[in-house]
Scaffold this motif. Structure first.
Motif, PDB file in Angstrom:
ATOM      1  N   ILE A  79     -37.668   4.713 -34.418  1.00 38.90           N
ATOM      2  CA  ILE A  79     -36.807   4.400 -33.189  1.00 38.90           C
ATOM      3  C   ILE A  79     -35.876   5.637 -33.109  1.00 38.90           C
ATOM      4  O   ILE A  79     -35.704   6.006 -31.766  1.00 38.90           O
ATOM      5  CB  ILE A  79     -36.011   2.997 -33.390  1.00 38.90           C
ATOM      6  N   TYR A  80     -35.490   6.073 -34.372  1.00 39.12           N
ATOM      7  CA  TYR A  80     -34.577   7.419 -33.859  1.00 39.12           C
ATOM      8  C   TYR A  80     -35.353   8.352 -33.481  1.00 39.12           C
ATOM      9  O   TYR A  80     -34.766   9.283 -32.673  1.00 39.12           O
ATOM     10  CB  TYR A  80     -34.233   7.751 -35.496  1.00 39.12           C
ATOM     11  N   ALA A  81     -36.566   8.458 -33.823  1.00 38.63           N
ATOM     12  CA  ALA A  81     -37.430   9.936 -33.272  1.00 38.63           C
ATOM     13  C   ALA A  81     -37.659   9.538 -31.694  1.00 38.63           C
ATOM     14  O   ALA A  81     -38.208  10.729 -31.186  1.00 38.63           O
ATOM     15  CB  ALA A  81     -38.818   9.744 -33.866  1.00 38.63           C
ATOM     16  N   PHE A  82     -37.683   8.442 -31.195  1.00 40.83           N
ATOM     17  CA  PHE A  82     -38.100   8.241 -29.764  1.00 40.83           C
ATOM     18  C   PHE A  82     -37.099   9.005 -28.934  1.00 40.83           C
ATOM     19  O   PHE A  82     -35.939   8.948 -29.029  1.00 40.83           O
ATOM     20  CB  PHE A  82     -38.272   6.600 -29.688  1.00 40.83           C
ATOM     21  N   ASP A  83     -37.692   9.244 -27.643  1.00 37.16           N
ATOM     22  CA  ASP A  83     -36.751   9.943 -26.568  1.00 37.16           C
ATOM     23  C   ASP A  83     -35.836   8.875 -25.980  1.00 37.16           C
ATOM     24  O   ASP A  83     -36.530   8.589 -24.698  1.00 37.16           O
ATOM     25  CB  ASP A  83     -37.598  10.742 -25.744  1.00 37.16           C
ATOM     26  N   TRP A  84     -34.676   8.514 -26.158  1.00 32.63           N
ATOM     27  CA  TRP A  84     -33.964   7.384 -25.677  1.00 32.63           C
ATOM     28  C   TRP A  84     -33.146   8.084 -24.456  1.00 32.63           C
ATOM     29  O   TRP A  84     -32.730   7.142 -23.397  1.00 32.63           O
ATOM     30  CB  TRP A  84     -33.081   6.853 -26.690  1.00 32.63           C
ATOM     31  N   PHE A  85     -33.127   9.276 -24.409  1.00 34.72           N
ATOM     32  CA  PHE A  85     -32.065   9.940 -23.169  1.00 34.72           C
ATOM     33  C   PHE A  85     -32.882   9.770 -21.846  1.00 34.72           C
ATOM     34  O   PHE A  85     -32.198   9.798 -20.828  1.00 34.72           O
ATOM     35  CB  PHE A  85     -32.287  11.509 -23.403  1.00 34.72           C
ATOM     36  N   GLU A  86     -34.181   9.257 -21.706  1.00 36.38           N
ATOM     37  CA  GLU A  86     -34.826   9.109 -20.406  1.00 36.38           C
ATOM     38  C   GLU A  86     -34.202   7.677 -19.814  1.00 36.38           C
ATOM     39  O   GLU A  86     -34.366   7.332 -18.870  1.00 36.38           O
ATOM     40  CB  GLU A  86     -36.277   9.105 -20.603  1.00 36.38           C
ATOM     41  N   TYR A  87     -33.904   6.830 -20.669  1.00 37.37           N
ATOM     42  CA  TYR A  87     -33.478   5.306 -20.642  1.00 37.37           C
ATOM     43  C   TYR A  87     -31.866   5.109 -20.700  1.00 37.37           C
ATOM     44  O   TYR A  87     -31.414   4.294 -20.014  1.00 37.37           O
ATOM     45  CB  TYR A  87     -34.434   4.406 -21.466  1.00 37.37           C
ATOM     46  N   LEU A  88     -31.273   5.610 -21.399  1.00 35.61           N
ATOM     47  CA  LEU A  88     -29.950   5.531 -22.036  1.00 35.61           C
ATOM     48  C   LEU A  88     -29.118   6.981 -21.780  1.00 35.61           C
ATOM     49  O   LEU A  88     -29.656   7.915 -21.898  1.00 35.61           O
ATOM     50  CB  LEU A  88     -29.819   5.024 -23.194  1.00 35.61           C
ATOM     51  N   PHE A 123     -27.845   9.306 -30.551  1.00 38.03           N
ATOM     52  CA  PHE A 123     -27.031  10.004 -29.634  1.00 38.03           C
ATOM     53  C   PHE A 123     -25.733  10.748 -30.310  1.00 38.03           C
ATOM     54  O   PHE A 123     -25.561  11.754 -29.527  1.00 38.03           O
ATOM     55  CB  PHE A 123     -26.430   8.847 -28.651  1.00 38.03           C
ATOM     56  N   ARG A 124     -25.182  10.075 -31.175  1.00 39.74           N
ATOM     57  CA  ARG A 124     -23.910  10.553 -31.817  1.00 39.74           C
ATOM     58  C   ARG A 124     -24.673  12.103 -32.471  1.00 39.74           C
ATOM     59  O   ARG A 124     -23.761  12.939 -32.549  1.00 39.74           O
ATOM     60  CB  ARG A 124     -23.584   9.869 -33.007  1.00 39.74           C
ATOM     61  N   ASP A 125     -25.586  12.208 -33.318  1.00 41.29           N
ATOM     62  CA  ASP A 125     -26.251  13.374 -33.905  1.00 41.29           C
ATOM     63  C   ASP A 125     -26.577  14.443 -32.556  1.00 41.29           C
ATOM     64  O   ASP A 125     -26.479  15.600 -32.974  1.00 41.29           O
ATOM     65  CB  ASP A 125     -27.512  13.171 -34.487  1.00 41.29           C
ATOM     66  N   THR A 126     -26.919  14.330 -31.547  1.00 38.04           N
ATOM     67  CA  THR A 126     -27.339  14.865 -30.425  1.00 38.04           C
ATOM     68  C   THR A 126     -26.181  15.306 -29.575  1.00 38.04           C
ATOM     69  O   THR A 126     -26.027  16.622 -29.112  1.00 38.04           O
ATOM     70  CB  THR A 126     -28.454  14.409 -29.546  1.00 38.04           C
ATOM     71  N   ASP A 127     -25.529  14.487 -29.214  1.00 38.41           N
ATOM     72  CA  ASP A 127     -24.409  14.705 -28.014  1.00 38.41           C
ATOM     73  C   ASP A 127     -23.076  14.456 -28.592  1.00 38.41           C
ATOM     74  O   ASP A 127     -22.011  14.878 -27.774  1.00 38.41           O
ATOM     75  CB  ASP A 127     -24.637  13.618 -26.896  1.00 38.41           C
ATOM     76  N   GLY A 128     -22.617  14.104 -29.970  1.00 38.55           N
ATOM     77  CA  GLY A 128     -21.441  13.997 -30.152  1.00 38.55           C
ATOM     78  C   GLY A 128     -20.802  12.346 -29.494  1.00 38.55           C
ATOM     79  O   GLY A 128     -19.616  12.166 -29.955  1.00 38.55           O
ATOM     80  N   GLU A 129     -21.542  11.728 -28.558  1.00 32.87           N
ATOM     81  CA  GLU A 129     -21.164  10.428 -28.055  1.00 32.87           C
ATOM     82  C   GLU A 129     -22.237   9.559 -28.278  1.00 32.87           C
ATOM     83  O   GLU A 129     -23.513   9.990 -28.361  1.00 32.87           O
ATOM     84  CB  GLU A 129     -20.704  10.667 -26.544  1.00 32.87           C
TER      85      GLU A 129
END
Length: 388
Positions: A79-88, A123-129
């Protein structure tokens, strides 16, 4: 065609075939029946139309990811490895619904928590938010389904179950689910080409669904919202066009739909719900004991009803079901009578041989939808219902 994507419509046990038939009529592509589900393909407009027009779907899901999974740690990593940024995004609220049929996982809430942690951590690891969880009114609802060692991840396009049509504000002790009612009607062959009667109508769900089928009115026209309306790519103009086109396909109904119930409180609830659905001109309800009535029309009559099973109402079931059979036999010639019950023992006392018997479920109760064909006799109907 390039804009088509896969979707899965969830349904009740035994309704897969009629749901597939609905999808074919709406114009879906690559339809495949599953267990309590039917997969199909269509574009964004069809996704809107499926939610608006399907009578026997509980939810319409849009699959976005799938993988094999053997442990909680494995689930988290994938789940962590999936690209969630397309949807969230960090501003998006989300919720997770999980269904399990697996020896590797036993608690759906724990799986939902694990999935939530993986998304938030990504999200936290990538964007800090990080996006927030909102169980009641999320912007995005994510569906997790683990079958044995396979996990399917989908976006829930519907939101609340599609049985929540939006017209029912009052219910009785044992109300019937709207999707169940619509499915039973379609299984019974109801097409709006005769008079219809629900002789134990309760709060009027079967009557309302029967009228919407007869007039080809979209069943979810009265819903306040669908989940896809909160998506960032929601096309308001397209959705309004889908509603307009669907309403242009409604048809005239030239017969009568009637409902009886002994309880005045039930009749009032039925009237309220029917009015909420804007169907009062098509449906008449009156306070009558079915066992004291007779058929009032010379033409063919289609009956479908949901009598008490003895689960929640204290009734002597064997005598009650015998009276159902006696009333149909003596007073309802020229009728196709269908009823659903989970009380298979009491059903034996109807005293009529069913011409069809279909296994269905009413919530957790294994039930039978049975058909009795009452042939024309010489008995003339005397019961008069013109006073309501």
């Amino acid at each position: 065609m390039d804009n088509n994507f896969k979707m899965v419509a969830k349904t009740l046990f035994g309704f897969e075939e009629i749901l597939a038939k609905e999808l074919r009529k709406l114009g879906a592509m690559n339809i495949q029946e599953g267990v309590r589900s039917v997969s199909f393909e269509g574009d964004t407009g069809f996704m809107y139309k499926a939610n608006l027009c399907l009578r026997t779907a509980i939810k319409v899901l849009k699959p976005i990811h799938s993988f094999n999974v053997v442990s909680e740690e494995d689930l988290y990593k994938k789940i962590y490895a999936f690209d969630w940024f397309e949807y969230l995004s960090a501003d998006t609220t989300f919720a997770i619904d999980t269904t399990l049929n697996s020896d590797n996982f036993s608690h759906s809430l724990y799986v939902s928590q694990k999935v939530k942690d993986a998304i938030v951590d990504k999200f936290r690891d990538t964007d800090g938010e990080r996006p927030s969880v909102d169980i009641k009114f999320p912007d995005i609802r994510i569906n997790i389904h683990i079958q044995k060692d396979h996990c399917n991840v989908a976006l829930d396009t519907s939101g609340k179950s599609l049985h929540q049509r939006g017209y029912k504000t009052a219910t009785n002790i044992a109300p019937i689910n709207e999707v169940l009612a619509a499915g039973l009607l379609l299984l019974s062959g109801w097409d709006g080409q005769s008079d219809f009667l629900d002789p134990m109508c309760g709060s009027g769900t079967i009557l309302t669904e029967a009228a919407m089928i007869a007039c080809n009115i979209p069943p979810n026209l009265n819903r306040k919202e669908f989940a896809f309306e909160k998506w960032p790519d929601f096309d308001q103009d397209l959705f309004e066009k889908i509603i307009e086109v669907s309403l242009n396909k409604t048809r005239e109904f030239h017969f009568k739909i009637a409902g009886y119930d002994k309880a005045p409180s039930a009749i009032q609830k039925a009237k309220d719900n029917i009015e909420n659905a804007n169907l009062s001109e098509y449906i008449q309800v009156g306070q009558y004991n079915f066992f004291e009535t007779e058929k009032t029309v010379d033409s063919h009559l289609h009956i479908l009803f949901n009598p008490p099973y003895g689960e929640r109402l204290d009734i002597e079931m064997e005598g009650f079901y015998k009276e159902i059979g006696d009333t149909l036999k003596q007073h309802y010639p020229g009728t196709d009578a269908w009823l659903i019950t989970s009380n298979l023992e009491a059903l034996k006392h109807v005293g009529l041989r069913p011409s069809r018997k279909i296994k269905v479920f009413n919530a957790h109760l294994e039930s039978r939808l049975v058909k009795y064909v009452m042939y024309e006799g010489s008995k003339k109907a005397k019961f008069n219902k013109d006073n309501y």
